[in-house]
Scaffold this motif. Sequence first.
Motif, PDB file in Angstrom:
ATOM      1  N   PRO A   1       1.073  -1.087  -0.004  1.00 19.73           N
ATOM      2  CA  PRO A   1       0.031   0.063  -0.025  1.00 19.73           C
ATOM      3  C   PRO A   1       0.999   1.396  -0.091  1.00 19.73           C
ATOM      4  CG  PRO A   1       0.143  -0.948   2.205  1.00 19.73           C
ATOM      5  CD  PRO A   1       0.876  -1.899   1.310  1.00 19.73           C
ATOM      6  N   GLU A   2       2.177   1.034   0.042  1.00 28.06           N
ATOM      7  CA  GLU A   2       2.951   2.324   0.258  1.00 28.06           C
ATOM      8  C   GLU A   2       3.042   2.698  -1.256  1.00 28.06           C
ATOM      9  OE1 GLU A   2       6.828   1.141   1.824  1.00 28.06           O
ATOM     10  OE2 GLU A   2       5.870   0.369   3.575  1.00 28.06           O
ATOM     11  N   PRO A   3       2.991   4.282  -1.278  1.00 21.82           N
ATOM     12  CA  PRO A   3       3.250   4.914  -2.508  1.00 21.82           C
ATOM     13  C   PRO A   3       4.706   4.505  -3.310  1.00 21.82           C
ATOM     14  CG  PRO A   3       3.528   6.287  -0.728  1.00 21.82           C
ATOM     15  CD  PRO A   3       3.226   5.096  -0.072  1.00 21.82           C
ATOM     16  N   LYS A   4       4.548   4.592  -4.438  1.00 20.96           N
ATOM     17  CA  LYS A   4       5.689   4.221  -5.303  1.00 20.96           C
ATOM     18  C   LYS A   4       6.008   5.310  -6.318  1.00 20.96           C
ATOM     19  CE  LYS A   4       6.223  -0.132  -3.305  1.00 20.96           C
ATOM     20  NZ  LYS A   4       7.353  -0.375  -2.575  1.00 20.96           N
ATOM     21  N   GLN A   5       7.236   5.380  -6.867  1.00 17.23           N
ATOM     22  CA  GLN A   5       7.278   6.299  -7.940  1.00 17.23           C
ATOM     23  C   GLN A   5       6.639   6.099  -9.272  1.00 17.23           C
ATOM     24  OE1 GLN A   5      11.508   6.959  -8.289  1.00 17.23           O
ATOM     25  NE2 GLN A   5      11.863   8.249  -6.666  1.00 17.23           N
ATOM     26  N   GLU A   6       6.422   4.531  -9.398  1.00 16.82           N
ATOM     27  CA  GLU A   6       5.687   4.357 -10.604  1.00 16.82           C
ATOM     28  C   GLU A   6       4.207   4.389 -10.430  1.00 16.82           C
ATOM     29  OE1 GLU A   6       7.629   0.183  -9.453  1.00 16.82           O
ATOM     30  OE2 GLU A   6       5.800  -0.357 -10.785  1.00 16.82           O
ATOM     31  N   GLU A   7       3.430   4.156 -11.560  1.00 16.11           N
ATOM     32  CA  GLU A   7       1.922   4.213 -11.245  1.00 16.11           C
ATOM     33  C   GLU A   7       1.563   3.115 -10.618  1.00 16.11           C
ATOM     34  OE1 GLU A   7       0.461   4.445 -15.277  1.00 16.11           O
ATOM     35  OE2 GLU A   7       1.413   6.368 -15.657  1.00 16.11           O
ATOM     36  N   HIS A   8       0.370   3.367  -9.983  1.00 14.62           N
ATOM     37  CA  HIS A   8      -0.160   2.226  -9.030  1.00 14.62           C
ATOM     38  C   HIS A   8      -1.596   1.915 -10.005  1.00 14.62           C
ATOM     39  CE1 HIS A   8      -2.598   5.673  -7.578  1.00 14.62           C
ATOM     40  NE2 HIS A   8      -3.535   4.835  -7.403  1.00 14.62           N
ATOM     41  N   LEU A   9      -1.900   2.658 -10.981  1.00 18.26           N
ATOM     42  CA  LEU A   9      -3.258   2.417 -11.451  1.00 18.26           C
ATOM     43  C   LEU A   9      -2.810   2.350 -13.122  1.00 18.26           C
ATOM     44  CD1 LEU A   9      -6.367   2.260 -10.866  1.00 18.26           C
ATOM     45  CD2 LEU A   9      -6.387   4.723 -11.386  1.00 18.26           C
ATOM     46  N   ILE A  10      -3.512   1.273 -13.798  1.00 16.20           N
ATOM     47  CA  ILE A  10      -3.296   1.192 -15.139  1.00 16.20           C
ATOM     48  C   ILE A  10      -4.798   1.079 -15.699  1.00 16.20           C
ATOM     49  CG2 ILE A  10      -2.353  -0.503 -16.921  1.00 16.20           C
ATOM     50  CD1 ILE A  10      -0.320  -1.229 -15.233  1.00 16.20           C
ATOM     51  N   ALA A  11      -5.063   1.676 -16.701  1.00 18.38           N
ATOM     52  CA  ALA A  11      -6.514   1.482 -17.300  1.00 18.38           C
ATOM     53  C   ALA A  11      -6.348   1.803 -18.910  1.00 18.38           C
ATOM     54  CB  ALA A  11      -7.401   2.698 -16.667  1.00 18.38           C
ATOM     55  N   PHE A  12      -7.085   0.780 -19.632  1.00 15.67           N
ATOM     56  CA  PHE A  12      -7.163   0.940 -20.909  1.00 15.67           C
ATOM     57  C   PHE A  12      -7.916  -0.065 -21.603  1.00 15.67           C
ATOM     58  CE2 PHE A  12      -3.930  -2.347 -20.193  1.00 15.67           C
ATOM     59  CZ  PHE A  12      -4.072  -3.307 -21.432  1.00 15.67           C
ATOM     60  N   SER A  13      -8.611   0.206 -22.503  1.00 16.78           N
ATOM     61  CA  SER A  13      -9.446  -0.757 -23.313  1.00 16.78           C
ATOM     62  C   SER A  13     -10.517  -1.166 -22.213  1.00 16.78           C
ATOM     63  CB  SER A  13      -8.726  -1.717 -23.923  1.00 16.78           C
ATOM     64  OG  SER A  13      -8.069  -1.193 -24.845  1.00 16.78           O
ATOM     65  N   GLY A  14     -10.981  -0.879 -21.228  1.00 15.98           N
ATOM     66  CA  GLY A  14     -12.002  -1.264 -20.301  1.00 15.98           C
ATOM     67  C   GLY A  14     -11.269  -2.089 -19.005  1.00 15.98           C
TER      68      GLY A  14
END
Length: 232
Positions: A126-139
């Motif tokens: 749950p710790e914040p990272k420099q990389e994205e924590h959310l990926i969204a595409f094509s549903g």
Amino acid sequence: MGTSILVVDDEHAIADLIEVYLKNEGFTVFKFYNGQDAFRCVESNQVELAILDVMLPDIDGFTICRKIREGHNFPIIMLTAKEEEVDKITGLTLGADDYITKPFRPLELVARVKAQLRRFTKYNSPEPKQEEHLIAFSGLVLDRDARECTLNEKKLSLTPTEFSILWVLCSNRGRVISSEELFREVWGDKYFSNSNNTVMVHIRHLREKMGDSTENPKYIKTVWGVGYKIEK
């Protein structure tokens, strides 16, 4: 109190040996010789990884694995005395993350345990990272912090390993990921000749849950002789 690990094996000597090695590494061990007691333990205690023998006197390890997956997503390692590939595939299909065949070296089992815990922690942190924590595409939406995946607004019930595989592929959209690279990234272990079968089973199960076609997939595509990729 260390990380809690459930150990289930009706062979007392093996269960006791596993317990000794895990405790020496600082783990807390819940040890049982039958499935019913293991069920009760999972429901009343915080378990962070399970080691399940396939052959038990009351309930087989496959059934325990399936029941655990109904409400928990911690890593599961199956122990089997059988060499048949079908038993290994059955365990992986039901939601197991890894398997090891008896007889085994206790230190190898400990290494597998640590690798699974590292992978689970990495993709469930749950710790914040420099990389994205959310990926969204094509549903398709993957939330690493919440460890949730939805497809066309419908939640997918993924095992920790399945989520990790999908996260790696989605994080590298447009690039082919070899089976070896995928195995090293997700399992954190050395790649062997039978590791490719492990990856294939999980990919197949992922496609089934996503309703993705093997012949004409929308998401996970096989690049024969190379690996897998998800288009941008």
